[in-house]
Write a protein that holds these residues in place. Structure first.
Motif, PDB file in Angstrom:
ATOM      1  N   HIS A   1      -3.548  -0.311  -4.688  1.00 48.75           N
ATOM      2  CA  HIS A   1      -3.591   0.446  -3.861  1.00 48.75           C
ATOM      3  C   HIS A   1      -5.138   0.635  -3.333  1.00 48.75           C
ATOM      4  O   HIS A   1      -5.602   0.500  -2.073  1.00 48.75           O
ATOM      5  CB  HIS A   1      -3.209   1.788  -4.047  1.00 48.75           C
ATOM      6  CG  HIS A   1      -2.984   3.009  -3.143  1.00 48.75           C
ATOM      7  ND1 HIS A   1      -2.040   3.042  -2.205  1.00 48.75           N
ATOM      8  CD2 HIS A   1      -3.906   3.919  -2.604  1.00 48.75           C
ATOM      9  CE1 HIS A   1      -1.906   3.658  -1.251  1.00 48.75           C
ATOM     10  NE2 HIS A   1      -3.366   4.416  -1.392  1.00 48.75           N
TER      11      HIS A   1
ATOM     12  N   THR B   1       2.814   1.658  -3.512  1.00 47.26           N
ATOM     13  CA  THR B   1       2.033   2.012  -4.540  1.00 47.26           C
ATOM     14  C   THR B   1       1.677   3.438  -4.331  1.00 47.26           C
ATOM     15  O   THR B   1       1.349   4.344  -5.201  1.00 47.26           O
ATOM     16  CB  THR B   1       0.733   1.015  -4.595  1.00 47.26           C
ATOM     17  OG1 THR B   1       0.233   0.859  -3.385  1.00 47.26           O
ATOM     18  CG2 THR B   1       1.120  -0.195  -5.376  1.00 47.26           C
ATOM     19  N   ALA B   2       1.477   4.021  -3.104  1.00 51.83           N
ATOM     20  CA  ALA B   2       1.023   5.297  -2.878  1.00 51.83           C
ATOM     21  C   ALA B   2       2.166   6.269  -3.138  1.00 51.83           C
ATOM     22  O   ALA B   2       2.153   7.126  -3.881  1.00 51.83           O
ATOM     23  CB  ALA B   2       0.724   5.628  -1.239  1.00 51.83           C
TER      24      ALA B   2
ATOM     25  N   GLN C   1       0.672  -1.325  -0.019  1.00 50.97           N
ATOM     26  CA  GLN C   1      -0.020   0.036   0.009  1.00 50.97           C
ATOM     27  C   GLN C   1       0.919   1.203   0.046  1.00 50.97           C
ATOM     28  O   GLN C   1       0.757   2.284  -0.803  1.00 50.97           O
ATOM     29  CB  GLN C   1      -1.235  -0.075   1.240  1.00 50.97           C
ATOM     30  CG  GLN C   1      -2.022   1.003   1.202  1.00 50.97           C
ATOM     31  CD  GLN C   1      -3.047   0.810   2.392  1.00 50.97           C
ATOM     32  OE1 GLN C   1      -2.464   0.479   3.420  1.00 50.97           O
ATOM     33  NE2 GLN C   1      -4.125   1.052   2.058  1.00 50.97           N
TER      34      GLN C   1
END
Lengths: 114, 231
Positions: A65, A16-17, A13
């Motif tokens: 995400h 990907t952020a 997470q």
């Protein structure tokens, strides 16, 4: 599916952020610099191999995400297994469909006769 | 001083209700608990837990004007009237301000809150350097009052599966202890979508801890320890 559980999901997470942030910052910087691309320029960018890879990468990161984030919300608020499992499946199918559509659209530029 | 208290007696009441009391604090009444003890002499049906009355036992945790805290550490002079007293949010109510903490302590026991070391013990004691001992500061002081877990939305949503800030702070207290040899097993137990990763870093726990501890910081350290462990 250990990759979508516990620490790996948390790490994914965040990674990907970072990727999404990088694309957004680069895009915003380009627009602020006055480089407003026309449709022809956008099309040329998306038709290039680098552009296609970047677009698929962006949507891949976005879908992954979104999956982890929405899954977390479902795990928090939806407790009935009869609702939770179909809801997770529906979200998964929608995100996969979005990604597939983007990948097919990009690939279409490189298929013979496109 | 007007105090409005959540009342519920499962043997008599159909549902909970708020009851107002008007009571004048005595010159010796400095803390909220002093006033509650005085109220108890007026209405002996009022139920609440208390023991040490000095912020060590953690028994008198309750929701005071919307914020969790210990009645014995809350100065009367800081309270806005009417003072609203409710039981710890998210916990099943046994009676009035007394909540059922079975689940909370089940999580605490699940993290194995004791030193695990199968190595041959030395003749006298397992020594620590001052630096190793300093790592336990900000962790060992937890009194398990549950103010943090009862103020954590993630704990409200999944109280049966999420260990909660208090349990995770205690878990990190043993993970970071140089004398403990079970850190890897402890981390493997916590690497779960519910036990640790329900924490959304809301940080209500740190905001509300009556002992000034930071469970959210400990949770972050556990995540980093897991990252180091897997790399």
């Amino acid at each position: 599916m250990r990759i979508f559980l516990g620490q790996r999901a948390w790490l994914l997470q965040r990674l990907t952020a970072l990727l999404i942030l990088l694309f957004v910052v680069l895009g915003a910087a380009g627009l602020l610099a006055g480089a407003t691309p026309s449709y022809v320029q956008w099309h040329a960018f998306a038709s290039s191999s680098l552009g296609a890879v970047l677009i698929v990468l962006f949507f891949g990161a976005l879908c992954l995400h979104a999956w982890i984030g929405i899954r977390d919300i479902v795990l928090d608020y939806v407790h009935a297994p009869g609702v939770r499992l179909p809801l997770l499946a529906l979200i998964g199918i929608i995100l996969c469909a979005v990604l597939l559509r983007v990948a097919l659209t990009m690939a279409a530029h490189f298929l013979p006769g496109a | 001083m007007r105090i409005s208290i959540y009342r519920f007696n499962p043997e008599l009441d159909v549902g909970p209700h708020m009851q107002d009391y008007d009571v004048d604090p005595d010159s010796g009444d400095k803390k909220l608990l002093d006033l509650l003890v005085r109220l108890k002499t007026i209405d002996d049906s009022l139920s609440f837990r208390r023991s040490c009355r000095e912020g060590v036992c953690g028994s008198d945790a309750m929701n005071i004007n919307g914020r969790n805290g210990l009645a014995c550490l809350t100065a009367l002079s800081t309270l806005k009237e009417p003072v609203l007293l409710r039981p710890l949010p998210g916990f099943p109510v046994i009676r009035d301000l007394i909540v059922d903490m079975t689940q909370f302590f089940a999580h605490y026991h699940a993290i194995r809150p004791y030193l695990i070391n199968d190595e041959q013990p030395p003749e006298r004691e397992r020594l620590q350097s001052p630096e190793q001992r300093a790592r336990l500061n900000g962790l060992y002081e937890c009194i398990l009052c549950a103010c943090c877990s009862a103020f954590c939305p993630s704990y409200w949503w999944n109280p049966d599966k999420f260990i909660g800030p208090a349990g995770l702070l205690q878990a990190y207290r043993f993970i970071s202890d140089s004398r403990d040899t079970a850190s890897a097993e402890r981390l493997a137990y916590l690497d779960d979508v519910y036990r640790l990763y329900r924490c959304r870093t809301i940080m209500n726990c740190t905001e509300v801890c009556p002992k000034g501890l930071s469970p959210s910081h400990a949770i972050e350290r556990i995540r980093l320890a897991l990252l180091r462990e897997s790399s």
